[in-house]
Design an enzyme around this catalytic site. Structure first.
Site, PDB file in Angstrom:
ATOM      1  N   LYS A 122       4.791  19.603 -20.685  1.00 23.39           N
ATOM      2  CA  LYS A 122       4.920  21.048 -20.490  1.00 23.39           C
ATOM      3  C   LYS A 122       3.574  21.653 -20.123  1.00 23.39           C
ATOM      4  CE  LYS A 122       6.963  21.310 -24.586  1.00 23.39           C
ATOM      5  NZ  LYS A 122       7.615  20.033 -24.865  1.00 23.39           N
ATOM      6  N   LYS A 161      -6.682  17.997 -22.912  1.00 21.82           N
ATOM      7  CA  LYS A 161      -6.207  19.380 -22.979  1.00 21.82           C
ATOM      8  C   LYS A 161      -7.320  20.346 -22.543  1.00 21.82           C
ATOM      9  CE  LYS A 161      -1.910  19.543 -24.780  1.00 21.82           C
ATOM     10  NZ  LYS A 161      -1.730  18.451 -25.644  1.00 21.82           N
ATOM     11  N   LYS A 169       1.638  12.120 -16.381  1.00 26.48           N
ATOM     12  CA  LYS A 169       2.492  12.097 -17.566  1.00 26.48           C
ATOM     13  C   LYS A 169       3.304  13.394 -17.602  1.00 26.48           C
ATOM     14  CE  LYS A 169       2.221  13.052 -22.456  1.00 26.48           C
ATOM     15  NZ  LYS A 169       1.368  13.540 -23.538  1.00 26.48           N
TER      16      LYS A 169
END
Length: 322
Positions: free
Chosen positions: A193, A110, A190
């Site tokens: 969102k 992230k 993958k």
């Protein structure tokens, strides 16, 4: 057997959510006592607008029910409706090594994609562990990308049991569907969102066609040549949505050549519509009856808190808080 899973309300549900969590969750309703929650605390690490968060929670509740979740067989609730999860998360954090969180793949991924390295994002696995352990969960459906978080959960439960008495927490086991543990997105990564590469379950008319026909990445293999099956995002998605016969036919056509990717994409669009069109009908019915959705979540929260209370009482006594 008690089974638990959660979904983040961080945007429109997509095909990865459906095959990775929702469809398996619906099937698991017949295999044990199931707890399904909307992870709105977790969503706060990425969704900063309160109106957006509330709207997303509502949308995911409707979507999950439209996809077949049966509140008569499953406990369905908002994560934030059971605030006890935060107390357990704090207790778990007192035995969680910082080094363990620093190794978490999801956190590093992230941050690499531009997300702020907040404490919430860093401590995400601890709250996830509390989500699971608060209900004496036995089995947890997870994708390969979440497997490490479940390993952290198992380790933290073990540390609590070692420090404060065996049986203080139930150590859960994973349920991993290897075939759909990671669903590819339109760009081959993958489906997430966070990466903007999703194929939504419920879309406006024409959106799915535009995404599949124009955004789904393929290679430059000429029309007349055989198409490579390995690492084909198009074929991987079709394997999820098409019948066995249809998938076998597409694989044979990949090998034979003479068919362009445009035709294969049309087949994928047809399979997508066949899978999700009936769910759109159910979703429209739910949107027309908002009171039903409210009552489902309220009753689910009552059942969840009733299940959580004895677990937290047991933990509080074991660690000396009661």
């Amino acid at each position: 057997m008690r089974i638990l899973t959660g979904l983040q309300p961080s945007g429109k549900l997509h095909v990865g959510n459906y095959f990775g969590a929702m469809e398996p969750a619906v099937r698991l309703q017949d295999e044990g006592e199931t707890f399904y929650f909307i992870a709105n605390y977790h969503a706060m690490t990425t969704v900063k607008n309160p109106d957006e968060l509330r709207a997303n929670c509502r949308e995911i509740a409707v979507d999950f029910l439209a996809c077949g979740l049966d509140p008569a067989r499953a406990t369905f609730f908002l994560q934030s409706a059971v605030p006890e999860v935060n107390e357990l998360a704090w207790i778990l954090s007192t035995v969680c090594p910082v080094s363990q969180l620093e190794k978490a793949h999801s956190y590093k991924d992230k941050v690499a994609h531009g997300f702020s390295p907040s404490h919430g994002l860093f401590a995400y696995p601890v709250l996830m562990a509390a989500d699971i352990l608060l209900y004496d969960t036995n089995r947890v459906p997870v994708g390969k990308d979440q497997k490490q978080h479940l390993e952290i959960t198992r380790d933290l439960a073990g540390k609590i049991n070692e420090a404060f008495g065996e049986g203080t927490l139930v150590v859960p086991e994973p349920i991993i569907r290897e075939a759909t543990a990671v669903v590819p997105g339109l760009d081959g990564q993958k489906m997430s969102k966070s990466y903007g590469n999703t194929l939504p379950i419920f879309t406006e008319e024409g959106e799915a066609k535009k995404l599949i026909m124009k955004k789904l990445v393929t290679d430059a293999t000429p029309l007349e040549a055989p198409k490579p099956k390995e690492n084909s995002t198009l074929l991987a998605l079709y394997r999820l949505m098409g019948s066995d016969t249809e998938v076998a036919a597409m694989e044979a056509d990949f090998d034979r050549g003479g068919i362009g990717y445009g035709d294969f994409k049309k087949r994928l669009l047809e399979a997508y519509e066949a899978r999700f069109a009936p769910l759109r009908v159910r979703r429209a019915e739910l949107l027309a009856d908002p009171g039903y959705v409210d009552s489902v979540l309220a009753k689910g929260a009552e059942k969840a808190r009733a299940a959580a209370a004895p677990v937290l009482d047991r933990v509080r006594k074991a660690v000396g808080l009661a």
